[in-house]
Motif scaffolding. Structure first.
Motif, PDB file in Angstrom:
ATOM      1  N   GLU A 234       0.837  -1.210   0.000  1.00  0.00           N
ATOM      2  CA  GLU A 234       0.000   0.000   0.000  1.00  0.00           C
ATOM      3  C   GLU A 234       0.870   1.258   0.000  1.00  0.00           C
ATOM      4  OE1 GLU A 234      -2.444  -1.207   3.308  1.00  0.00           O
ATOM      5  OE2 GLU A 234      -3.313  -2.758   2.023  1.00  0.00           O
TER       6      GLU A 234
ATOM      7  N   GLU B 105       4.286 -10.847   0.436  1.00  0.00           N
ATOM      8  CA  GLU B 105       2.855 -10.550   0.371  1.00  0.00           C
ATOM      9  C   GLU B 105       2.429 -10.346  -1.078  1.00  0.00           C
ATOM     10  OE1 GLU B 105       1.335  -8.780   4.256  1.00  0.00           O
ATOM     11  OE2 GLU B 105       2.228  -7.134   3.166  1.00  0.00           O
TER      12      GLU B 105
ATOM     13  N   ALA C  62      -3.352 -10.994  -3.116  1.00  0.00           N
ATOM     14  CA  ALA C  62      -3.935 -11.712  -1.978  1.00  0.00           C
ATOM     15  C   ALA C  62      -4.203 -10.782  -0.794  1.00  0.00           C
ATOM     16  CB  ALA C  62      -3.003 -12.840  -1.550  1.00  0.00           C
ATOM     17  N   ILE C  63      -3.785  -9.508  -0.905  1.00  0.00           N
ATOM     18  CA  ILE C  63      -3.937  -8.600   0.243  1.00  0.00           C
ATOM     19  C   ILE C  63      -5.324  -7.981   0.266  1.00  0.00           C
ATOM     20  CG2 ILE C  63      -3.092  -6.484   1.332  1.00  0.00           C
ATOM     21  CD1 ILE C  63      -0.345  -7.137   0.386  1.00  0.00           C
ATOM     22  N   GLY C  64      -6.040  -8.273   1.333  1.00  0.00           N
ATOM     23  CA  GLY C  64      -7.362  -7.679   1.539  1.00  0.00           C
ATOM     24  C   GLY C  64      -8.401  -8.134   0.533  1.00  0.00           C
TER      25      GLY C  64
ATOM     26  N   GLY D 186      -1.270 -12.014   3.242  1.00  0.00           N
ATOM     27  CA  GLY D 186      -2.266 -11.949   2.162  1.00  0.00           C
ATOM     28  C   GLY D 186      -3.459 -12.807   2.544  1.00  0.00           C
ATOM     29  N   SER D 187      -4.459 -12.139   3.180  1.00  0.00           N
ATOM     30  CA  SER D 187      -5.686 -12.825   3.583  1.00  0.00           C
ATOM     31  C   SER D 187      -5.441 -14.047   4.459  1.00  0.00           C
ATOM     32  CB  SER D 187      -6.520 -13.190   2.350  1.00  0.00           C
ATOM     33  OG  SER D 187      -6.907 -12.012   1.661  1.00  0.00           O
ATOM     34  N   VAL D 188      -4.473 -13.939   5.379  1.00  0.00           N
ATOM     35  CA  VAL D 188      -4.307 -15.016   6.366  1.00  0.00           C
ATOM     36  C   VAL D 188      -5.476 -14.915   7.351  1.00  0.00           C
ATOM     37  CG1 VAL D 188      -2.857 -15.960   8.213  1.00  0.00           C
ATOM     38  CG2 VAL D 188      -1.795 -15.013   6.146  1.00  0.00           C
TER      39      VAL D 188
ATOM     40  N   LEU E 291       2.156 -11.993   8.345  1.00  0.00           N
ATOM     41  CA  LEU E 291       1.821 -10.578   8.525  1.00  0.00           C
ATOM     42  C   LEU E 291       0.328 -10.502   8.196  1.00  0.00           C
ATOM     43  CD1 LEU E 291       2.568  -7.652   9.084  1.00  0.00           C
ATOM     44  CD2 LEU E 291       3.375  -7.432   6.743  1.00  0.00           C
TER      45      LEU E 291
HETATM   46  C1  PEP Z   1      -1.408  -6.756   4.917  1.00  0.00           C
HETATM   47  O1  PEP Z   1      -1.893  -5.656   4.779  1.00  0.00           O
HETATM   48  O2  PEP Z   1      -0.205  -6.830   5.169  1.00  0.00           O
HETATM   49  C2  PEP Z   1      -2.266  -7.916   4.741  1.00  0.00           C
HETATM   50  C3  PEP Z   1      -1.687  -9.065   4.582  1.00  0.00           C
HETATM   51  O3  PEP Z   1      -3.626  -7.708   4.751  1.00  0.00           O
HETATM   52  P1  PEP Z   1      -4.772  -8.848   4.721  1.00  0.00           P
HETATM   53  O4  PEP Z   1      -4.394  -9.875   5.754  1.00  0.00           O
HETATM   54  O5  PEP Z   1      -6.034  -8.123   5.059  1.00  0.00           O
HETATM   55  O6  PEP Z   1      -4.779  -9.430   3.349  1.00  0.00           O
END
Ligand code: PEP
Length: 250
Positions: free
Chosen positions: A97, A167, A171-173, A212-214, A232
């Motif tokens: 981001e 990440e 896959a993030i958010g 990433g969406s864990v 993360l």
């Molecule tokens: C992040 O912002 O680092 C992240 C992994 O977000 P999310 O778990 O919501 O995909």
């Protein structure tokens, strides 16, 4: 044997009261359990208060960003020493981001990484490819460039204070997670690169987190991969029970 590290990136969420109640929930659910390392990264405005709540617990404090100068006319920015003065041990740098919305380049991230290490802050150094890059088959090239450029001038000794967070941006958010096999493949590639660039010992000791969406329901399968040393977590760290459940999987 590497100890797993679970970090929560709260992003631009939680005002002061909400931060206090989230961290209180995490602390009380965790107790004195320190089988894995837990880091919370609230917004700047909550760092000091969160620090006073976690200071006698195993939970550690991280910030989500910083600037690469010590002080001066940089309106709106925060220096590494300011972060240290409110109890931060870690700082997240190079989050996608920051790269995509705020235009941070590898060069800027490299300057920030060097400055953080100089001031004895540990760095969670984020890398990852976009969906288009994955579909074009250039994932390894992208993460390689991010590592070579972002870690330019960093020594093997410095690497003891760096965590790499892989990440994939797609896959993030988004709710889409890389499969454990997809993530493992990139993690293993990253460890190989670190071994070439530094040494096999540095690579063996390096913590590489997946992000990433864990979520509670996919954390175990990701964290059981041999080169995935932690997570993360974004969305799922905003509720104490889901963050605690991911910690329990680790
Ligand atoms: C992040 O912002 O680092 C992240 C992994 O977000 P999310 O778990 O919501 O995909």
């Amino acid at each position: 044997m590497r100890k797993k590290v679970i970090a929560g990136n709260w992003k631009m969420n939680k005002d002061l009261n909400e931060s206090q109640s989230l961290v209180s929930g995490i602390i009380s659910g965790l107790g004195n359990d320190d089988k894995c390392d837990v880091i919370v990264c609230p917004p700047f405005t909550s760092l000091s208060e969160v620090h006073s709540l976690i200071k006698d617990t195993p939970v550690k404090l991280g910030a989500q960003n910083m600037y690469f100068e010590d002080s001066g006319a940089f309106t709106g920015e925060i220096s590494p020493l300011m972060l240290k003065s409110v109890g931060c041990e870690y700082v997240i740098l190079g989050h996608s981001e920051r790269r995509n919305i705020f235009g941070e380049t590898d060069e800027v991230i490299n300057k920030k990484t060097k400055k953080a290490l100089e001031k004895e802050l540990k760095v969670i150094f984020c890398i990852g490819e976009s969906l288009a890059q994955r579909e074009d088959g250039v994932t390894n090239d992208v993460v390689k460039n991010q590592i070579i450029n972002g870690l330019d001038g960093i020594s093997a000794d410095d690497m003891k204070n760096i965590i790499i967070a892989y990440e994939p941006i797609w896959a993030i958010g988004t709710g889409k997670t890389a499969s454990p096999e997809q993530a493992q493949e990139v993690h293993s590639f990253i460890r190989g690169l670190i071994s070439e660039k530094f040494s096999s010992e540095t690579a063996e000791n390096l913590i590489i987190q997946y992000g990433g969406s864990v979520k509670p329901d996919n954390a175990s399968s990701l964290l059981s991969q041999p080169d995935i040393d932690g997570a993360l977590v974004g969305g799922a760290c905003l509720k104490a029970d889901s963050f605690l459940s991911i910690i329990a999987s680790a």
